[in-house]
Write a protein that holds these residues in place. Structure first.
Motif, PDB file in Angstrom:
ATOM      1  N   ALA A   8    -150.713 -17.440   4.619  1.00 18.32           N
ATOM      2  CA  ALA A   8    -151.271 -16.161   5.230  1.00 18.32           C
ATOM      3  C   ALA A   8    -152.834 -16.121   5.311  1.00 18.32           C
ATOM      4  N   SER A   9    -153.613 -16.643   4.657  1.00 21.16           N
ATOM      5  CA  SER A   9    -154.931 -16.616   4.854  1.00 21.16           C
ATOM      6  C   SER A   9    -155.750 -17.641   5.677  1.00 21.16           C
ATOM      7  N   GLY A  10    -154.743 -18.614   6.336  1.00 14.74           N
ATOM      8  CA  GLY A  10    -155.020 -19.724   7.121  1.00 14.74           C
ATOM      9  C   GLY A  10    -155.645 -18.951   8.508  1.00 14.74           C
ATOM     10  N   PHE A  11    -156.051 -19.788   9.338  1.00 12.06           N
ATOM     11  CA  PHE A  11    -156.418 -19.587  10.733  1.00 12.06           C
ATOM     12  C   PHE A  11    -155.517 -18.917  11.452  1.00 12.06           C
ATOM     13  N   ILE A  12    -154.215 -19.712  11.633  1.00 11.58           N
ATOM     14  CA  ILE A  12    -152.932 -18.856  12.283  1.00 11.58           C
ATOM     15  C   ILE A  12    -152.523 -17.869  11.559  1.00 11.58           C
ATOM     16  N   GLY A  13    -152.356 -18.002  10.102  1.00 14.89           N
ATOM     17  CA  GLY A  13    -151.820 -17.104   9.496  1.00 14.89           C
ATOM     18  C   GLY A  13    -152.131 -15.567   9.395  1.00 14.89           C
ATOM     19  N   ARG A  14    -153.567 -15.596   9.094  1.00 16.94           N
ATOM     20  CA  ARG A  14    -153.945 -14.164   9.096  1.00 16.94           C
ATOM     21  C   ARG A  14    -153.987 -13.564  10.492  1.00 16.94           C
ATOM     22  N   ASN A  15    -153.866 -14.227  11.654  1.00 15.38           N
ATOM     23  CA  ASN A  15    -153.581 -13.456  12.831  1.00 15.38           C
ATOM     24  C   ASN A  15    -152.280 -13.112  13.082  1.00 15.38           C
ATOM     25  N   VAL A  16    -151.135 -13.923  12.507  1.00 14.78           N
ATOM     26  CA  VAL A  16    -150.084 -13.562  12.441  1.00 14.78           C
ATOM     27  C   VAL A  16    -149.566 -12.116  11.625  1.00 14.78           C
ATOM     28  N   VAL A  17    -150.199 -12.401  10.631  1.00 18.92           N
ATOM     29  CA  VAL A  17    -150.138 -11.178   9.541  1.00 18.92           C
ATOM     30  C   VAL A  17    -150.686  -9.814  10.360  1.00 18.92           C
ATOM     31  N   ALA A  18    -151.720 -10.034  10.835  1.00 20.01           N
ATOM     32  CA  ALA A  18    -152.388  -8.912  11.531  1.00 20.01           C
ATOM     33  C   ALA A  18    -151.695  -8.304  12.612  1.00 20.01           C
ATOM     34  N   GLN A  19    -151.153  -9.222  13.441  1.00 18.60           N
ATOM     35  CA  GLN A  19    -150.384  -8.721  14.457  1.00 18.60           C
ATOM     36  C   GLN A  19    -149.025  -7.926  14.163  1.00 18.60           C
ATOM     37  N   LEU A  20    -148.320  -8.714  13.080  1.00 18.36           N
ATOM     38  CA  LEU A  20    -146.969  -8.054  12.442  1.00 18.36           C
ATOM     39  C   LEU A  20    -147.241  -6.711  11.942  1.00 18.36           C
ATOM     40  N   GLU A  21    -148.612  -6.424  11.125  1.00 24.85           N
ATOM     41  CA  GLU A  21    -149.032  -5.109  10.578  1.00 24.85           C
ATOM     42  C   GLU A  21    -149.243  -4.181  11.713  1.00 24.85           C
ATOM     43  N   ARG A  22    -149.890  -4.470  12.861  1.00 19.96           N
ATOM     44  CA  ARG A  22    -150.124  -3.732  13.995  1.00 19.96           C
ATOM     45  C   ARG A  22    -148.760  -3.155  14.402  1.00 19.96           C
ATOM     46  N   GLN A  23    -147.703  -4.043  14.605  1.00 18.72           N
ATOM     47  CA  GLN A  23    -146.313  -3.652  14.954  1.00 18.72           C
ATOM     48  C   GLN A  23    -145.500  -2.766  14.157  1.00 18.72           C
ATOM     49  N   ASP A 205    -153.030 -16.099  20.579  1.00 21.44           N
ATOM     50  CA  ASP A 205    -151.646 -16.358  21.115  1.00 21.44           C
ATOM     51  C   ASP A 205    -150.877 -17.264  20.507  1.00 21.44           C
ATOM     52  N   VAL A 206    -151.400 -18.271  19.859  1.00 21.13           N
ATOM     53  CA  VAL A 206    -150.486 -19.070  19.045  1.00 21.13           C
ATOM     54  C   VAL A 206    -149.779 -18.069  17.975  1.00 21.13           C
ATOM     55  N   ALA A 207    -150.499 -17.271  17.475  1.00 20.21           N
ATOM     56  CA  ALA A 207    -149.811 -16.431  16.395  1.00 20.21           C
ATOM     57  C   ALA A 207    -148.634 -15.719  17.144  1.00 20.21           C
ATOM     58  N   SER A 208    -149.041 -14.982  18.498  1.00 19.23           N
ATOM     59  CA  SER A 208    -148.070 -14.258  19.109  1.00 19.23           C
ATOM     60  C   SER A 208    -146.782 -15.255  19.391  1.00 19.23           C
ATOM     61  N   ALA A 209    -146.989 -16.514  19.804  1.00 14.35           N
ATOM     62  CA  ALA A 209    -145.866 -17.396  19.974  1.00 14.35           C
ATOM     63  C   ALA A 209    -145.003 -17.589  18.672  1.00 14.35           C
ATOM     64  N   PHE A 210    -145.479 -17.628  17.466  1.00 11.96           N
ATOM     65  CA  PHE A 210    -144.681 -17.753  16.343  1.00 11.96           C
ATOM     66  C   PHE A 210    -143.952 -16.362  16.257  1.00 11.96           C
ATOM     67  N   ILE A 211    -144.467 -15.238  16.377  1.00 13.74           N
ATOM     68  CA  ILE A 211    -143.852 -14.086  16.147  1.00 13.74           C
ATOM     69  C   ILE A 211    -142.616 -13.844  17.223  1.00 13.74           C
ATOM     70  N   ALA A 212    -142.861 -14.262  18.547  1.00 18.49           N
ATOM     71  CA  ALA A 212    -141.851 -14.207  19.725  1.00 18.49           C
ATOM     72  C   ALA A 212    -140.815 -15.000  19.211  1.00 18.49           C
ATOM     73  N   PHE A 277    -142.499 -15.767  25.895  1.00 15.40           N
ATOM     74  CA  PHE A 277    -143.893 -15.709  25.596  1.00 15.40           C
ATOM     75  C   PHE A 277    -144.728 -15.734  26.746  1.00 15.40           C
ATOM     76  N   THR A 278    -145.607 -14.604  26.728  1.00 16.94           N
ATOM     77  CA  THR A 278    -146.717 -14.759  27.738  1.00 16.94           C
ATOM     78  C   THR A 278    -148.019 -14.731  27.036  1.00 16.94           C
ATOM     79  N   PRO A 279    -149.014 -15.464  27.274  1.00 19.09           N
ATOM     80  CA  PRO A 279    -150.265 -15.554  26.522  1.00 19.09           C
ATOM     81  C   PRO A 279    -151.097 -14.574  27.054  1.00 19.09           C
ATOM     82  N   ARG A 280    -151.818 -13.958  26.269  1.00 19.59           N
ATOM     83  CA  ARG A 280    -152.925 -12.857  26.432  1.00 19.59           C
ATOM     84  C   ARG A 280    -154.404 -13.320  27.098  1.00 19.59           C
ATOM     85  N   TYR A 281    -154.500 -14.541  26.574  1.00 15.36           N
ATOM     86  CA  TYR A 281    -155.896 -15.151  26.897  1.00 15.36           C
ATOM     87  C   TYR A 281    -155.741 -16.444  27.928  1.00 15.36           C
TER      88      TYR A 281
END
Length: 299
Positions: A8-23, A205-212, A277-281
């Protein structure tokens, strides 16, 4: 729904956690390093390589869903590191503990390094598998074992093969982070000619793809990439223009890697059409966000 995110503290992980928390998702972040950027999230300090750690973690957390990202990602070293074998064993242990605890669905991080890079440049999920590195070989073996176990146990498992990624806060010794860091400090940087074409996707977007994928029913491998090849030289030029340092880039000073494939790009049909999945960037907007981060970070 309670999602356990490892690494969760890795490059992808912290973005996954942040997005899930916002959701508003009930998320538990597990990692060896503290998740200092997100104090509102429940954090579980753990080293999954410790025997029994996975079973203990799952028994405490009781997750319904799992996003497993933890693995050795030390730049340049992870390709041949012997602890790739340890991470495979840890993934098996985690999978078994998750099933025993009644887990509903798991999404795990694979790599484009699992593919045969000597063939056609556009890689789809059924392309040849012939990893050239220990990392790629162990990732592929782990995927085969975990997905087979999932079929036997009734656990749906999706396996996201990540291509190249970049974005704000990336660790040193990576292409984009090294270039951006040097240019933000007005330092010269030497690169190859950069004619090889690769598939780059912003880390958010990588994080969003895992969540999708977590919210979908797809099982087995799926590519995580943009689906659009870009020459490394062009990527560096865009980043340099954003940071006002094109004159600081010395193309062609570093030699290209012998035998390096000229084109590697993801086929993203499953990611886009099946998972939805649709990328944001886009590349330009993603590199701008990265340049802005480095500019502010250096300041």
């Amino acid at each position: 729904m309670r999602v356990l995110v490892t690494g969760a503290s890795g490059f992808i992980g912290r973005n996954v956690v942040a997005q899930l928390e916002r959701q508003g998702v009930d998320v538990v972040a597990a990692s060896r390093r503290p998740l200092v950027s997100n104090p509102a999230v429940r954090f579980e300090p753990i080293d999954l390589l410790t025997p029994g750690a996975s079973a203990d973690l799952v028994s405490r957390v009781r997750p319904t869903h799992l996003i497993h990202l933890a693995w050795n990602a030390i730049p340049r070293k992870f390709w041949s590191a012997s602890d790739n074998l340890d991470w495979a064993a840890a993934t098996f242990a985690l999978s078994r503990a998750f099933v025993d605890a009644g887990g509903v669905r798991a999404v795990m991080a694979g790599s484009c390094a699992e593919y045969d890079w000597t063939g056609i440049g556009r890689l789809h999920e059924n392309s040849g598998i012939a990893p050239a590195t220990l990392y790629g070989k162990v990732k592929d073996a782990t995927r085969r074992a975990v997905c087979a176990f999932g079929e036997e146990s009734g656990l749906p498992v999706a396996w996201g093969r990540v291509f190249w990624l970049y974005g704000p806060g990336e660790a040193a010794d990576r292409l984009v982070s090294d270039v951006a860091s040097a240019l933000a400090r007005r330092h010269q940087i030497n690169t190859t000619e950069g004619r090889q074409q690769r598939d780059f996707l912003h880390v958010e977007d990588v994080a969003s793809a895992f969540i999708a994928a977590l919210h979908h029913t797809h099982c087995g491998p799926f590519n995580i990439g943009s689906g659009s090849p870009v020459a490394v030289r062009h990527l560096i030029e865009i980043l340099a223009e954003e940071l006002g340092g094109l004159d600081l880039v010395n193309f062609g000073v570093r030699p290209s890697t012998l035998g390096e494939p000229s084109l590697l790009v993801a086929d993203t049909k499953i990611l886009h059409e099946t998972i939805g999945f649709t990328p944001r960037y886009g590349l330009e907007s993603g590199l701008k966000s990265t340049a802005d981060w480095w500019r502010n970070h250096v300041s």
